[in-house]
Design a protein around this motif. Structure first.
Motif, PDB file in Angstrom:
ATOM      1  N   VAL A  28      12.207 -31.646   3.943  1.00 17.86           N
ATOM      2  CA  VAL A  28      12.046 -33.078   3.757  1.00 17.86           C
ATOM      3  C   VAL A  28      12.422 -33.778   5.048  1.00 17.86           C
ATOM      4  CG1 VAL A  28      12.873 -35.071   2.471  1.00 17.86           C
ATOM      5  CG2 VAL A  28      12.476 -32.917   1.284  1.00 17.86           C
ATOM      6  N   ALA A  29      11.580 -34.703   5.481  1.00 16.87           N
ATOM      7  CA  ALA A  29      11.788 -35.352   6.767  1.00 16.87           C
ATOM      8  C   ALA A  29      12.283 -36.775   6.585  1.00 16.87           C
ATOM      9  CB  ALA A  29      10.475 -35.369   7.547  1.00 16.87           C
ATOM     10  N   ASP A  90      14.641 -42.829  -4.320  1.00 18.04           N
ATOM     11  CA  ASP A  90      14.600 -41.835  -3.248  1.00 18.04           C
ATOM     12  C   ASP A  90      14.116 -40.457  -3.684  1.00 18.04           C
ATOM     13  OD1 ASP A  90      15.245 -43.400  -1.078  1.00 18.04           O
ATOM     14  OD2 ASP A  90      17.398 -43.183  -1.377  1.00 18.04           O
ATOM     15  N   HIS A  91      13.833 -40.266  -4.955  1.00 16.51           N
ATOM     16  CA  HIS A  91      13.280 -38.988  -5.389  1.00 16.51           C
ATOM     17  C   HIS A  91      11.810 -38.881  -4.958  1.00 16.51           C
ATOM     18  CE1 HIS A  91      16.780 -39.021  -8.116  1.00 16.51           C
ATOM     19  NE2 HIS A  91      16.670 -37.706  -8.087  1.00 16.51           N
ATOM     20  N   ASN A  92      11.431 -37.674  -4.558  1.00 14.08           N
ATOM     21  CA  ASN A  92      10.015 -37.446  -4.266  1.00 14.08           C
ATOM     22  C   ASN A  92       9.417 -36.531  -5.324  1.00 14.08           C
ATOM     23  OD1 ASN A  92      10.523 -34.731  -3.570  1.00 14.08           O
ATOM     24  ND2 ASN A  92      10.550 -35.143  -1.375  1.00 14.08           N
ATOM     25  N   TYR A  93       8.073 -36.471  -5.348  1.00 15.76           N
ATOM     26  CA  TYR A  93       7.362 -35.783  -6.411  1.00 15.76           C
ATOM     27  C   TYR A  93       6.210 -34.968  -5.824  1.00 15.76           C
ATOM     28  CZ  TYR A  93       9.701 -39.535  -8.968  1.00 15.76           C
ATOM     29  OH  TYR A  93      10.643 -40.403  -9.464  1.00 15.76           O
ATOM     30  N   GLU A  94       5.921 -33.834  -6.445  1.00 16.79           N
ATOM     31  CA  GLU A  94       4.726 -33.072  -6.116  1.00 16.79           C
ATOM     32  C   GLU A  94       3.513 -33.886  -6.569  1.00 16.79           C
ATOM     33  OE1 GLU A  94       1.946 -31.091  -5.144  1.00 16.79           O
ATOM     34  OE2 GLU A  94       3.330 -29.399  -5.236  1.00 16.79           O
ATOM     35  N   LEU A  95       2.635 -34.221  -5.630  1.00 15.53           N
ATOM     36  CA  LEU A  95       1.532 -35.128  -5.923  1.00 15.53           C
ATOM     37  C   LEU A  95       0.226 -34.427  -6.237  1.00 15.53           C
ATOM     38  CD1 LEU A  95       2.108 -37.964  -3.306  1.00 15.53           C
ATOM     39  CD2 LEU A  95       3.069 -37.681  -5.591  1.00 15.53           C
ATOM     40  N   TYR A  96       0.178 -33.115  -6.091  1.00 15.57           N
ATOM     41  CA  TYR A  96      -1.050 -32.376  -6.350  1.00 15.57           C
ATOM     42  C   TYR A  96      -2.218 -33.014  -5.583  1.00 15.57           C
ATOM     43  CZ  TYR A  96       1.611 -29.744  -9.784  1.00 15.57           C
ATOM     44  OH  TYR A  96       2.553 -28.946 -10.389  1.00 15.57           O
ATOM     45  N   SER A  97      -3.284 -33.410  -6.258  1.00 16.07           N
ATOM     46  CA  SER A  97      -4.511 -33.805  -5.542  1.00 16.07           C
ATOM     47  C   SER A  97      -4.421 -35.139  -4.814  1.00 16.07           C
ATOM     48  CB  SER A  97      -5.705 -33.826  -6.506  1.00 16.07           C
ATOM     49  OG  SER A  97      -6.102 -32.506  -6.799  1.00 16.07           O
ATOM     50  N   ILE A  98      -3.341 -35.875  -4.966  1.00 20.10           N
ATOM     51  CA  ILE A  98      -3.177 -37.056  -4.126  1.00 20.10           C
ATOM     52  C   ILE A  98      -3.007 -36.626  -2.669  1.00 20.10           C
ATOM     53  CG2 ILE A  98      -1.626 -39.012  -3.621  1.00 20.10           C
ATOM     54  CD1 ILE A  98      -1.362 -39.487  -6.571  1.00 20.10           C
ATOM     55  N   HIS A 228      11.826 -38.962   2.981  1.00 19.49           N
ATOM     56  CA  HIS A 228      11.910 -37.843   2.032  1.00 19.49           C
ATOM     57  C   HIS A 228      10.549 -37.230   1.719  1.00 19.49           C
ATOM     58  CE1 HIS A 228      16.092 -38.850   1.480  1.00 19.49           C
ATOM     59  NE2 HIS A 228      15.775 -40.068   1.123  1.00 19.49           N
ATOM     60  N   TYR A 229       9.656 -37.234   2.700  1.00 13.81           N
ATOM     61  CA  TYR A 229       8.349 -36.619   2.480  1.00 13.81           C
ATOM     62  C   TYR A 229       8.401 -35.146   2.879  1.00 13.81           C
ATOM     63  CZ  TYR A 229       8.119 -37.771   7.472  1.00 13.81           C
ATOM     64  OH  TYR A 229       8.396 -37.906   8.820  1.00 13.81           O
ATOM     65  N   ALA A 230       7.507 -34.373   2.299  1.00 18.47           N
ATOM     66  CA  ALA A 230       7.392 -32.953   2.635  1.00 18.47           C
ATOM     67  C   ALA A 230       5.992 -32.491   2.264  1.00 18.47           C
ATOM     68  CB  ALA A 230       8.429 -32.130   1.903  1.00 18.47           C
ATOM     69  N   TRP A 231       5.446 -31.594   3.062  1.00 16.97           N
ATOM     70  CA  TRP A 231       4.140 -30.994   2.758  1.00 16.97           C
ATOM     71  C   TRP A 231       4.376 -29.491   2.698  1.00 16.97           C
ATOM     72  CZ3 TRP A 231      -0.701 -33.731   4.981  1.00 16.97           C
ATOM     73  CH2 TRP A 231      -1.852 -33.303   4.300  1.00 16.97           C
ATOM     74  N   GLY A 245       0.553 -29.880  -2.606  1.00 15.87           N
ATOM     75  CA  GLY A 245       1.725 -29.532  -1.808  1.00 15.87           C
ATOM     76  C   GLY A 245       2.439 -30.698  -1.163  1.00 15.87           C
ATOM     77  N   LEU A 246       1.828 -31.886  -1.134  1.00 19.00           N
ATOM     78  CA  LEU A 246       2.486 -33.049  -0.536  1.00 19.00           C
ATOM     79  C   LEU A 246       3.461 -33.658  -1.531  1.00 19.00           C
ATOM     80  CD1 LEU A 246       2.722 -35.115   1.800  1.00 19.00           C
ATOM     81  CD2 LEU A 246       0.865 -36.394   0.707  1.00 19.00           C
ATOM     82  N   ARG A 247       4.640 -34.005  -1.050  1.00 19.21           N
ATOM     83  CA  ARG A 247       5.652 -34.673  -1.855  1.00 19.21           C
ATOM     84  C   ARG A 247       5.967 -36.030  -1.233  1.00 19.21           C
ATOM     85  NH1 ARG A 247       7.969 -30.929  -5.320  1.00 19.21           N
ATOM     86  NH2 ARG A 247       9.535 -32.488  -5.904  1.00 19.21           N
ATOM     87  N   LEU A 248       5.879 -37.083  -2.037  1.00 22.45           N
ATOM     88  CA  LEU A 248       6.222 -38.430  -1.583  1.00 22.45           C
ATOM     89  C   LEU A 248       7.049 -39.129  -2.648  1.00 22.45           C
ATOM     90  CD1 LEU A 248       2.856 -39.826  -0.110  1.00 22.45           C
ATOM     91  CD2 LEU A 248       4.782 -38.881   1.165  1.00 22.45           C
ATOM     92  N   ARG A 249       7.804 -40.138  -2.207  1.00 24.54           N
ATOM     93  CA  ARG A 249       8.459 -41.053  -3.141  1.00 24.54           C
ATOM     94  C   ARG A 249       7.407 -41.969  -3.749  1.00 24.54           C
ATOM     95  NH1 ARG A 249      12.727 -44.387   0.054  1.00 24.54           N
ATOM     96  NH2 ARG A 249      10.835 -44.857   1.216  1.00 24.54           N
ATOM     97  N   ALA A 250       7.696 -42.491  -4.928  1.00 22.28           N
ATOM     98  CA  ALA A 250       6.764 -43.423  -5.566  1.00 22.28           C
ATOM     99  C   ALA A 250       6.553 -44.668  -4.699  1.00 22.28           C
ATOM    100  CB  ALA A 250       7.280 -43.812  -6.950  1.00 22.28           C
TER     101      ALA A 250
END
Length: 400
Positions: A28-29, A90-98, A228-231, A245-250
């Motif tokens: 997470v960056a 500050d929580h991030n989520y697996e976004l799948y096809s987003i 808090h993003y991560a790919w 595989g991308l994770r972003l906060r809402a």
């Protein structure tokens, strides 16, 4: 890069994932300083009726839906921010096809910079970087980047639902994609297949001269002040998919919707050109699909553009309202691509609750009673667990 040997080195770097890119893919960056965060406002202060939003939250609890975050932005102001399960901003989520939608934005930057083209043939680019795949790519010479991003390559992949290697533990996803069979000519028909985002990741990374996720960090995540993003979920060769595989906060998902509404501008900076934003969100291979973005498939009564991810991840941009709706969730997947239960749920939420809130014909200002009702409901929502409607993978756990 002007010299051919430098170009080849850059392509190899992109497809084999240099150490800097690998670090981003697995961690997470932090955010870069890109101006003020999205400001919050009382709904009625910007002409939004909070009562339908309270009813929406009550309905989610009544139906016991596992909706983890739900945000509404109006005129650039965050007017509704609902979390459940004790989660927070500050929580991030697996976004799948987003992930595909962010890939489309990165593609736009590369096209704006003259490093990619929609009519670019992907097979020669990939064969140059991976000579071992040249024979497998020989029957794909007509496929252009536009076909990849509009889901019209005509490629067929024999998907195996249980632990398919294209998703789980793939040693070499690009090899799997290169070995697929053309079923129809490129551009002939829309056919949603996750082979295409693999081709997109490899091609765009080659054009960028760096891994796609590193390019997105440089051109999108940092300039837009994301945190808090991560790919993640790279394959054995280090290639991430452009489809999951991308994770972003809402809140950072909301920024992407705001970027669409603004014609590609963020805090006075043109992140992506207006021309690309128009192309990206115009019908391409189907009336409801552009370049990795969905069009007018949530709201039937007015223009709408959205990003959609497996199990109920959504960013819905409403241009006529200057509004954005974001949801992360674990909702049922049964029903097919455009009619799954999670799609039906977001349609109901937006049409039956959010649009009435935005209409607000009385234009009543903030009142103590409305503020109290909203605060009370958001407190109840924060403790609501909800029943997951889809099987959970480890990546579905929200993270800080």
């Amino acid at each position: 890069m002007s010299m051919s040997h430098v170009r080849l080195a850059a392509i190899a770097l992109a497809l084999n994932l240099a150490s800097a890119g690998a670090a981003l893919a697995q961690s997470v960056a932090p955010a870069d300083d890109a101006g003020p965060a999205v400001a919050a406002a009382v709904p009625e202060a910007v002409g939004v009726d909070s009562r339908p939003l309270v009813r929406l939250s009550e309905w989610i609890r009544k139906e016991d839906l596992d909706v983890r975050s739900f945000l509404v932005i109006k005129d650039g102001k965050l007017v509704f921010e609902r979390y459940s399960r004790g989660l927070g901003r500050d929580h991030n989520y697996e976004l799948y096809s987003i992930t595909k939608n962010v890939t489309a934005l990165a593609a736009g930057v590369l096209i704006d910079e003259g490093r990619s083209r929609l009519d670019e043939k992907v097979a020669p680019v990939l064969a140059k970087a991976r000579p071992d795949l040249k024979a497998a790519l020989a029957d794909k010479q007509a496929i252009e980047l536009r076909h990849v991003m509009s889901m019209s390559t005509g490629l067929f992949y024999d998907f195996k639902p249980t632990d398919d290697p294209i998703y789980y533990g793939a040693p070499d996803r690009l090899k799997l994609a290169a070995e697929t069979t053309p079923r129809r000519p490129p551009g002939e028909a829309f056919d949603y297949t996750d082979v295409n985002p693999i081709l997109a990741s490899a091609t765009l990374g080659a054009d960028a001269g760096m891994p796609l996720q590193a390019f997105a960090e440089q051109k999108i995540f940092k300039p837009m002040g994301m945190a808090h993003y991560a790919w993640e979920r790279a394959d054995g060769k280090g290639l991430v998919s452009a489809g999951w595989g991308l994770r972003l906060r809402a809140i950072d998902m909301a920024k992407l919707g705001m970027l669409v509404l603004s014609g590609g501008r963020w805090n006075g900076r043109q992140i992506v050109s207006q021309a690309w934003m128009r192309t990206m969100t115009a019908p391409s291979s189907a009336p409801w699909y552009g370049q990795f973005w969905w069009i007018n498939d949530i709201v039937a009564t007015e223009p709408e553009v959205h990003a959609m991810g497996f199990k109920g991840q959504f960013i819905v941009a409403l241009p006529e309202r200057n509004a954005v709706v974001v949801m992360t969730s674990m909702l049922p997947i049964e029903g097919g691509l455009r009619e799954s239960k999670n799609v039906l749920a977001i349609r109901k939420m937006v049409n039956d609750f959010v649009l009435p809130a935005l209409d607000n014909p009385s234009h009543a200002g903030p009142t103590p009673a409305r503020r109290k009702a909203l605060a009370h409901e958001l407190d109840l929502a924060s403790r609501h667990q909800g029943k997951p409607g889809a099987p959970a993978d480890p990546t579905d756990t929200p993270r800080l």
